[in-house]
Design an enzyme around this catalytic site. Structure first.
Site, PDB file in Angstrom:
ATOM      1  CB  VAL A 189      -2.036  -6.381  -4.074  1.00 23.45           C
ATOM      2  CG1 VAL A 189      -0.982  -7.284  -4.689  1.00 23.45           C
ATOM      3  CG2 VAL A 189      -3.197  -6.216  -5.034  1.00 23.45           C
ATOM      4  CE1 TYR A 239      -2.678  -7.941   6.895  1.00 22.08           C
ATOM      5  CE2 TYR A 239      -3.547  -9.927   5.871  1.00 22.08           C
ATOM      6  CZ  TYR A 239      -3.214  -9.207   7.008  1.00 22.08           C
ATOM      7  OH  TYR A 239      -3.395  -9.759   8.246  1.00 22.08           O
ATOM      8  N   GLY A 245       3.416  -0.591   0.792  1.00 23.35           N
ATOM      9  CA  GLY A 245       1.965  -0.630   0.556  1.00 23.35           C
ATOM     10  C   GLY A 245       1.379  -1.964   0.985  1.00 23.35           C
ATOM     11  N   GLY A 255      -1.806  -2.852   1.213  1.00 26.91           N
ATOM     12  CA  GLY A 255      -3.237  -2.791   0.897  1.00 26.91           C
ATOM     13  C   GLY A 255      -3.742  -4.200   0.613  1.00 26.91           C
ATOM     14  CE  LYS A 278      -8.098   1.135 -15.271  1.00 18.81           C
ATOM     15  NZ  LYS A 278      -7.514  -0.021 -14.638  1.00 18.81           N
TER      16      LYS A 278
HETATM   17  P1  NAD Z   1      -5.092  -0.683  -2.018  1.00 22.21           P
HETATM   18  O1  NAD Z   1      -5.690   0.653  -2.180  1.00 22.21           O
HETATM   19  O2  NAD Z   1      -5.845  -1.755  -1.299  1.00 22.21           O
HETATM   20  O3  NAD Z   1      -3.666  -0.580  -1.298  1.00 22.21           O
HETATM   21  C1  NAD Z   1      -2.735   0.397  -1.539  1.00 22.21           C
HETATM   22  C2  NAD Z   1      -2.040   0.643  -0.216  1.00 22.21           C
HETATM   23  O4  NAD Z   1      -0.953   1.511  -0.433  1.00 22.21           O
HETATM   24  C3  NAD Z   1      -2.951   1.297   0.825  1.00 22.21           C
HETATM   25  O5  NAD Z   1      -2.966   0.541   2.023  1.00 22.21           O
HETATM   26  C4  NAD Z   1      -2.314   2.683   1.027  1.00 22.21           C
HETATM   27  O6  NAD Z   1      -2.430   3.155   2.360  1.00 22.21           O
HETATM   28  C5  NAD Z   1      -0.869   2.392   0.668  1.00 22.21           C
HETATM   29  N1  NAD Z   1      -0.109   3.587   0.277  1.00 22.21           N
HETATM   30  C6  NAD Z   1      -0.491   4.623  -0.503  1.00 22.21           C
HETATM   31  N2  NAD Z   1       0.516   5.507  -0.628  1.00 22.21           N
HETATM   32  C7  NAD Z   1       1.554   5.010   0.084  1.00 22.21           C
HETATM   33  C8  NAD Z   1       2.868   5.441   0.350  1.00 22.21           C
HETATM   34  N3  NAD Z   1       3.320   6.607  -0.129  1.00 22.21           N
HETATM   35  N4  NAD Z   1       3.666   4.679   1.130  1.00 22.21           N
HETATM   36  C9  NAD Z   1       3.217   3.518   1.626  1.00 22.21           C
HETATM   37  N5  NAD Z   1       1.977   3.049   1.423  1.00 22.21           N
HETATM   38  C10 NAD Z   1       1.163   3.785   0.662  1.00 22.21           C
HETATM   39  O7  NAD Z   1      -4.708  -1.165  -3.492  1.00 22.21           O
HETATM   40  P2  NAD Z   1      -4.391  -2.625  -3.996  1.00 22.21           P
HETATM   41  O8  NAD Z   1      -5.599  -3.188  -4.626  1.00 22.21           O
HETATM   42  O9  NAD Z   1      -3.658  -3.383  -2.936  1.00 22.21           O
HETATM   43  O10 NAD Z   1      -3.389  -2.313  -5.202  1.00 22.21           O
HETATM   44  C11 NAD Z   1      -2.041  -1.940  -4.968  1.00 22.21           C
HETATM   45  C12 NAD Z   1      -1.380  -1.575  -6.274  1.00 22.21           C
HETATM   46  O11 NAD Z   1      -1.435  -2.687  -7.176  1.00 22.21           O
HETATM   47  C13 NAD Z   1      -2.072  -0.418  -7.025  1.00 22.21           C
HETATM   48  O12 NAD Z   1      -1.094   0.318  -7.708  1.00 22.21           O
HETATM   49  C14 NAD Z   1      -2.972  -1.122  -8.019  1.00 22.21           C
HETATM   50  O13 NAD Z   1      -3.235  -0.315  -9.150  1.00 22.21           O
HETATM   51  C15 NAD Z   1      -2.110  -2.319  -8.378  1.00 22.21           C
HETATM   52  N6  NAD Z   1      -2.885  -3.459  -8.865  1.00 22.21           N
HETATM   53  C16 NAD Z   1      -3.843  -4.005  -8.094  1.00 22.21           C
HETATM   54  C17 NAD Z   1      -4.563  -5.099  -8.559  1.00 22.21           C
HETATM   55  C18 NAD Z   1      -5.615  -5.763  -7.709  1.00 22.21           C
HETATM   56  O14 NAD Z   1      -6.022  -6.879  -8.037  1.00 22.21           O
HETATM   57  N7  NAD Z   1      -6.058  -5.160  -6.621  1.00 22.21           N
HETATM   58  C19 NAD Z   1      -4.291  -5.607  -9.827  1.00 22.21           C
HETATM   59  C20 NAD Z   1      -3.272  -5.034 -10.601  1.00 22.21           C
HETATM   60  C21 NAD Z   1      -2.575  -3.945 -10.108  1.00 22.21           C
END
Ligand code: NAD
Length: 349
Positions: free
Chosen positions: A184, A186, A180, A182, A80
């Site tokens: 993922v 969605y 959340g 976001g 990382k």
């Molecule tokens: P993202 O930033 O697109 O979405 C995160 C969402 O969480 C945002 O919409 C944000 O507004 C919301 N959020 C933050 N704090 C909050 C709270 N207190 N209450 C409610 N909502 C809140 O991120 P993502 O890519 O969708 O990833 C989501 C999680 O999954 C993260 O922890 C990330 O590390 C993990 N993850 C993502 C991937 C990937 O492929 N994107 C892979 C493995 C793990």
């Protein structure tokens, strides 16, 4: 503990401190393990409050990548990187170029992908300087945004969790609360809606909540209210550390299964879930879909092949639950044991 002691205890192979005077880059690349193959992991750009926070995060995240890759049965190790700074203000061309040269200097021992603060266009910029960057756009022959693949893996893992708890993996009529919405969250909500689940959602961004409620008929909740929703699965898809002594007592669910990395604030959180008879699906087993998708790019991307591999998350989680039951240990401990056994075997079998 000094850094060498820490590396010895946690098993890190190499930690590279990068400082480029001309551009102002301050970054750390941590390679936890290359035992199963080159280390792969995202680069996070974040305005950490101090140096200790930068170092702690990169050491913790790189180790988690080793376990995630091992459990996903990938020929990859864990690494990382972090760039210290605010991606909105401090992400300059000069810093990205200086960072890319540092990645290049490792000769392929570390492959960089996107993470918080570092997006697809940044990875493509880095890729112009070093081939050791993955997660390129589909237009460039890459695998594109990993989030839908991550969501699909979580979906497959949720099915295994439902079977474990209820003896029936169907989503029809199941109540699922997603924290959340976001990238993922969605994509996951859409899959669950199509499979017949009844959703409750929350996000700090009201527009994203309104959008998913329009499309799926989900019930919207504000902030902490989501913890109290009566449901079959509570799905943390926001940030890490949200499962802790303050939140777990409020849960009214049978299963915790989501995409967020490092969902449990500490080891006590796993015990608290167990005490409340809530089944926990270990995060790094469940959320490996994005990594599996990116890894496929390294041998010429095929979406069909990648998604077939992602479906195996279902079987891996069943293996975790079976070991936890057999040994009377927590699912998080069972996952660690399985990952460590694979590492000890050098990935064979
Ligand atoms: P993202 O930033 O697109 O979405 C995160 C969402 O969480 C945002 O919409 C944000 O507004 C919301 N959020 C933050 N704090 C909050 C709270 N207190 N209450 C409610 N909502 C809140 O991120 P993502 O890519 O969708 O990833 C989501 C999680 O999954 C993260 O922890 C990330 O590390 C993990 N993850 C993502 C991937 C990937 O492929 N994107 C892979 C493995 C793990």
């Amino acid at each position: 503990m000094n850094l060498f002691e820490q590396m010895k205890t946690e098993g890190h192979e190499r930690v590279l401190f990068c400082s480029d005077r001309a551009s102002g880059l301050q970054a750390i690349i941590a390679i936890h393990s290359t035992r199963l193959g080159p280390s792969l992991g995202g680069c996070r750009m974040w305005p950490y409050p101090n140096f200790d926070a930068v170092l702690t995060d990169v050491l913790r995240l790189s180790k988690a990548m080793t376990y995630k890759a091992a459990m996903a049965d990938l020929p990859l190790g864990g690494g990382k990187s972090v760039i210290w700074g605010d991606s909105k203000k401090d992400k300059t061309e000069g810093r990205l170029v200086a960072f890319a040269k540092e990645v290049a200097s490792l000769g392929g021992r570390y492959i960089v992908a996107e993470d918080v603060g570092i997006g697809l266009s940044d990875i493509e910029r880095i890729h112009k300087i070093t081939p050791h960057a993955a997660g390129l756009s589909e237009g460039s022959g890459g695998s594109g945004d990993p989030s839908p693949a991550t969501a699909y893996g979580v979906f497959c893992g949720m099915r295994a969790s439902l079977e474990e708890r209820f003896g029936d993996g169907s989503f029809q009529g199941r109540k699922i609360a997603i924290q959340g919405i976001g990238k993922v969250g969605y994509a996951l909500a859409l899959l669950l809606h199509q499979a017949g689940a009844k959703l409750s959602v929350c996000d700090m961004d009201p527009e994203r909540v309104a959008m998913i409620c329009r499309v799926t008929g989900a019930d919207p909740f504000l902030g902490h209210e989501i913890y109290r929703v009566e449901c079959d699965i509570f799905s943390p898809c926001a940030l890490g550390g949200f499962m802790n002594e303050r939140t777990i007592p409020r849960l009214s669910c049978e299963i915790v299964a989501g995409s967020a990395n490092n969902q449990l604030e500490n080891a006590k959180a796993a015990l608290l879930l167990k005490e409340r008879n809530i089944l926990y699906a270990p995060d790094y087993v469940l959320n490996a879909g994005g990594l599996i998708n990116i890894a496929d790019e390294l041998s010429g991307y095929s979406k069909e092949r990648a998604y077939q591999k992602i479906e195996a998350i279902y079987h891996r989680l069943k293996e975790v639950f079976a070991l936890a039951k057999k040994e009377s240990i927590l699912p998080s401990e069972a996952a660690d044991r399985l990952a460590e056994a694979r590492l000890a075997r050098g990935g064979k079998g």
